[in-house]
Enzyme design. Structure first.
Site, PDB file in Angstrom:
ATOM      1  CE  LYS A  16      -3.917   1.618   2.903  1.00 51.37           C
ATOM      2  NZ  LYS A  16      -4.702   1.287   4.121  1.00 51.37           N
TER       3      LYS A  16
ATOM      4  CB  SER B  71      -8.248   2.857   3.171  1.00 52.12           C
ATOM      5  OG  SER B  71      -7.362   2.291   4.111  1.00 52.12           O
TER       6      SER B  71
ATOM      7  CB  SER C 135      -8.286  -0.223   5.901  1.00 51.26           C
ATOM      8  OG  SER C 135      -9.077   0.914   5.740  1.00 51.26           O
TER       9      SER C 135
HETATM   10  N1  GLN Z   1     -13.346   2.847   6.523  1.00 57.75           N
HETATM   11  C1  GLN Z   1     -12.798   3.251   7.783  1.00 57.75           C
HETATM   12  C2  GLN Z   1     -12.456   4.734   7.736  1.00 57.75           C
HETATM   13  O1  GLN Z   1     -12.710   5.332   6.751  1.00 57.75           O
HETATM   14  C3  GLN Z   1     -11.595   2.425   8.107  1.00 57.75           C
HETATM   15  C4  GLN Z   1     -10.402   2.850   7.352  1.00 57.75           C
HETATM   16  C5  GLN Z   1      -9.169   2.106   7.752  1.00 57.75           C
HETATM   17  O2  GLN Z   1      -9.216   1.061   8.372  1.00 57.75           O
HETATM   18  N2  GLN Z   1      -8.039   2.717   7.428  1.00 57.75           N
HETATM   19  O3  GLN Z   1     -11.945   5.270   8.665  1.00 57.75           O
END
Ligand code: GLN
Length: 484
Positions: free
Chosen positions: A78, A153, A177
């Site tokens: 990532k 994400s 995520s």
């Molecule tokens: N979807 C969640 C957020 O927007 C989790 C994102 C993540 O785990 N980085 O915060």
């Protein structure tokens, strides 16, 4: 068999037996990336030259008889992980041209074992999102249905595995995520216990929740990746100094007598019928394998999303204060310092990031601090206690990862609340600081993957992996491939 269809352990056997060289594998992956990218868009940066150089030294190592399980394996990570000398954007315009001077510990550990870096993967901006649509570098599409989101994400990390553009990838998980995109793309994704893997060199979103973890084709690969990245790091004061178990050695222990909890708050009315069916079938499979089920309750589940969006945004507002155009990242043309700060940040950050900085700043502001931030911390403790109480009676919990399969691109982007609610089953695990894995457990009527979540005790990754492996051996969901 195509090289790009292989798992880590399959490719490792071929590398070790000298049937394939790391160079051949790397070239095959780079070709595959080139073919697939126009349809999926998993990558922000492809590092072809560095990959070929790394493959060459991997081949030299293998020739000397040094063939670790990860030596010569082409991977991608990532774009939240710092990589020395390689552009790292975190999905944001504000870091469009940022070249880090050092690398993340987790990536260093893979690299030191001889892994080959194919490139940096697309993600929601600063890891804020559930669909990959908040990236400043375009959307990533779900390889199973390119009109759908891959999840977020770590959307690029999951899509690249599902589209066979990388043998394995790394992601991060602050509220789901790793697990949610793994579920939507039909791969295995593990969020380790907070402190299990170093966060050094990982761009911070919400520091008390962020964890690094692998996304892979199967559970054995997931165990191998976790083994490599886990462990104490003096450069991350929150990384825990306990021995890393041999996760691979215990994979085959089976689930006879394993006590699996079913939290009633996770099997709700609104659950998509295809997801419910997949969970019912998974429960049946585990029963057949000798596991016992116990109905349990995690009574504060309803408060998890609200608690998360107070704590995560508060931490984000503080973490993101460093992007001011002074030392690194985008700097706007401006009159004077304050104007420069304001313009650099206005131009550099996208809408979702700005929304969260404002929410977090508000929750921390004097007058509201006790009502929001302090209250959220107290509720976090109650959520943590729910898990502690549950784990007094059971070994793992089995739940859905997400209430629905992958949704359509554009479907929720203008409704942040709907987007936030899609993380309802993953967020509590981060608040509690424990570990959980998503693994393939079926398909929807329209052919989209559905994942199941196994939640473990703190530092209970061994049990989660063992339970996941048993399920995988008894089913064939992980063998299906997106027709791309
Ligand atoms: N979807 C969640 C957020 O927007 C989790 C994102 C993540 O785990 N980085 O915060």
């Amino acid at each position: 068999m195509n090289i790009f269809d292989m798992t880590i352990h399959e490719l490792h056997a071929a590398l070790k037996g000298k049937q394939i060289s790391s160079r051949e594998a790397t070239v095959a992956m780079l070709d595959r990336i080139e073919t697939i990218e126009p349809q999926v868009g998993s990558f922000i940066t492809v590092t072809s030259e560095q990959a070929l150089t790394a493959a060459k030294s991997a081949d030299e190592r293998i020739a000397r008889g040094e063939c670790h399980l990860l030596t010569g394996i082409p991977m991608a990570i990532k774009d939240i992980f710092l990589t020395e000398g390689i552009r790292t954007t975190c999905g944001s315009r504000i870091l469009n041209n940022f070249i880090p001077p050092y690398s993340a510990s987790s990536w260093e550990k893979l690299r030191d074992r001889g892994a080959v870096l194919l490139g940096k993967l697309n993600q929601d901006e600063f890891a804020m999102g559930s669909s990959n649509e908040s990236s400043a570098f375009g959307i990533t599409r779900n390889p199973w249905d390119t009109t759908c989101i891959p999840g977020g994400s770590s959307g690029g990390s999951a899509a690249a595995v599902a589209a066979r553009q990388a043998i394995a990838t790394l992601g991060t998980d602050t509220g789901g995520s790793i697990r949610q995109p793994a579920s939507h793309c039909g791969c295995v994704g593990l969020k380790p216990t907070y402190g299990r893997v170093s966060r050094y060199g990982v761009i911070a979103y919400a520091s008390s929740l962020d964890q690094v973890g692998p996304l892979t084709r199967d559970v054995a690969d997931c165990a191998a990746m976790l083994e490599a990245i886990a462990g104490h790091d003096p450069r991350d004061s929150t990384s825990v100094n306990t021995a890393v178990p041999d996760y691979t050695a215990t994979l085959k222990g089976g689930v006879k007598g394993l006590k699996i909890g079913l939290p009633k708050e996770y099997y709700i009315e609104g659950l998509d019928p295809d997801v419910q069916r997949a969970m019912d079938a998974a429960i049946e499979t585990y029963r057949r394998l000798g596991a016992e089920f116990v109905d349990i309750s995690l009574p504060h589940t309803d408060y998890a999303v609200a608690t998360y969006y107070l704590i995560a945004t508060a931490e984000a507002s503080s973490n993101l204060a460093r992007y001011d155009g002074v030392r690194f990242g985008h700097r706007a043309e401006a009159d004077g310092l304050l104007d420069m700060y304001a313009k650099s940040r206005s131009e550099g950050f996208g809408t979702e990031v700005k929304r969260r900085i404002m929410l977090g700043t508000y929750a921390l502001s004097s007058g509201y601090y006790d009502a929001y931030y302090v209250k959220a911390q107290k509720v976090r403790t109650l959520i943590m206690n729910d898990f502690i109480a549950a784990f007094a009676d059971v070994d793992v919990l089995l739940t859905p990862v997400a209430p629905t399969p992958a949704f359509k691109i554009g479907e929720k982007i203008n409704d942040p609340l709907q987007m936030y609610l899609s993380d309802i089953f993953t967020i509590p695990v981060n608040l509690a600081g424990t570990c959980a894995m998503s693994l393939p457990a079926g398909f929807s009527a329209s052919g989209l993957p559905i994942g199941l979540q196994l939640i473990g005790k703190p530092f209970g990754e061994e049990t989660v992996l063992r339970a996941g492996y048993a399920f995988e051996q008894a089913t064939e969901w992980h063998l299906r491939k997106a027709a791309i």
